[in-house]
Design an enzyme around this catalytic site. Sequence first.
Site: not given
Lengths: 321, 387
Positions: B360, B364
């Site tokens: 992450h 995204d």
Amino acid sequence: MKEISYSEAIRETIRYEMKRDDKVLLFGEDVTIGVFGVTKGLLEEFGPNRVIDTPISEEAIAGTAVGVAATGLRPIAEIMFMDFIGLAIDPIINQAAKMKYMFGGKITLPIVFRCAAGAGIQAAGQHSQSLESWFTHTPGIKVVYPSTPQDAIGLYLSAIRDDNPVLVIEHKLLYAVKGEVEDEFNAIPLGIADIKKEGDDVTLVATGAMVYKALRVAEELEKENISVEVYDPRTLFPFDKDRLFESITKTNKVVIVTEENKRGAFSAEIAALIAEEAFDYLDAPIVRLGAINTPVPFSKVLEEYYLPGTEDIKKAIKSVL
Amino acid sequence: MPINIVMPKLGLTMKEGTLDGWLIKIGDTISKGDPIAEISSDKITNIVESPIDGILVRILAAEGDVVPVGEAIGILIKKGEHFEEQTGNVEKAVIKKEGLIKEKRIKATPLAKKIAAQHNIDLSIVTVTASSSRIRENDVLKYIELLTKKREEKKDKKTEEKAEKNIKLTGVRKIIADRMSEAWKNIPHVTEHIKVSVENLHNIRKELNSHGDIKFTFTDLITKAVISVVRVNKNINVSFIGEHIIPSTHINLGIAVATDKGLIVPVLKNADNLSLTELSKEIKELSEKARTSKLKLEDLEGGTFTITNLGMFGIESFTPIIYPGQVSILGVNAINDEVVIENDKPTVKKTMKLSFSFDHRIIDGAEAAKFLNELKSIIENPLRIMI
């Protein structure tokens, strides 16, 4: 308790025994005077039949002792200096020590030979020797060597009452030494040693005047946290090896100091006994101290050098720790 | 001439290797190329092959020993040769020397000897206090004390070692453990799951396999689909090392393979250049190499994206862990017949879930979702795979 000197202790014990048993008699060279003052005054108390001056003949003194003992009396025969005992060797070694054995026990010879031994008063080579090993070597005679007034009393009582010949060695330097004694006369059985001071680190065997040097060393080493057990056999024969081994079992180290010149000394016999019978308890070699192997010198300096000193003892102890 | 079997250098940085196990015994006759021993570096396990036709005469490293690269682990001789121990003379000399020392008389006090005998202690190994010339009671007692302490320590160590043996990781397992921990600790993982209809894929596979000799697997087809989607999603096909995102010009596809020794991820280099047939062949080869411990170090390096498939075990979704350095991993799951609504009517279709884990920090959630949807789309319309 009272404090008396070593010589007083001997005199008082002889007096006590002469009073108790009229078979006890005393003779020797100038015993009526007493060269070291030991027998002084006994003539006055017991008369010339029991306190007798002899000619200057050690052989005659010893021979007389054997003769009168054979008749049932209990003689105390004085050889003024142990150095002259050589002149009396035959009556002592061949007669006194053998007779009971050779007559199948039909006769007893209750003799006390007493003599003054040891160096330290500048009496030179013929008046200073320690010759105990000559007699400890001989079967048939007991050898006693008291170091304190109390021991002198107890051992003299046993010696006089013993039915066998007993040689009592008195160290000249000890005559003036004072010590506490019991009011009563109690015999100390022959063959019972005395631990003069208890300790844990090393067993210090000492006889006669050496007991005092040993005690001084023990006291001084105490300050260095070295704990010395002082063992005084008191009688050289019979010898209290049980008590000695008990001590060695505790300390595992042993130093022996006697005033004899070292070669063939009785200290060697003690060392041999330990090596033979207490070997497994030793954690250091047995150390033996004695006088050097020469005649006793006259010179004060040399005489001191000749004798085992407190420093020698200390050094010996430290060598085994 | 005896020949040393040495610890091979499996990679440029390899300095030592662990001998995992011997595959032959002393006295075994072997041919050139026969497997001799299993070894592992911190990156790879491998098999040492015999350099000659010969006989194994000495084993110099035991299982579990760590041996420097180039050092002998065993000795081979050719048939008919006689092996002479070269160290023989040295050993004899040592024994002789020890003998001499023992013959020398040991000075000890009687008490020390007695205690030593009671405790069955060889006095030649007891240290003498500096100030003394002989061993004494205290020296022996000190030694006994030391010995007791050592024995207890050894006992403790043994217990410890035993305990260690039960849990200590070695070889591939250790590598896997280290990598997984590293990834799990450092990478903020998110996993997204998407349901995909594989009805069409199923049919196209049937079609393909009904002709030609090559039998394509679902993995082959899905891999091909993944490659075509990754190719257009440049952000997915990157490495993340330190603070740097490193874009990759090619797709080096890691294929997770379960072996009996553990998970191994061989890398299919330049997978984007391969046709479906080539891809299928290469995947088969790599998997086989992985299962037989024949992978080379370069077969394991340089991955940019990884596919891991648990479908054959009936798994419906899972959260794969990203291989450190990469930024995502695709988990492939089981194909099931499922009732789905199509044109307002319930109908049975072959479906599958895809589980996509991503880093992450780099990717995204929406971006990952877009990637997954593109993948879903191509799998559901598999003709595009062939483009």
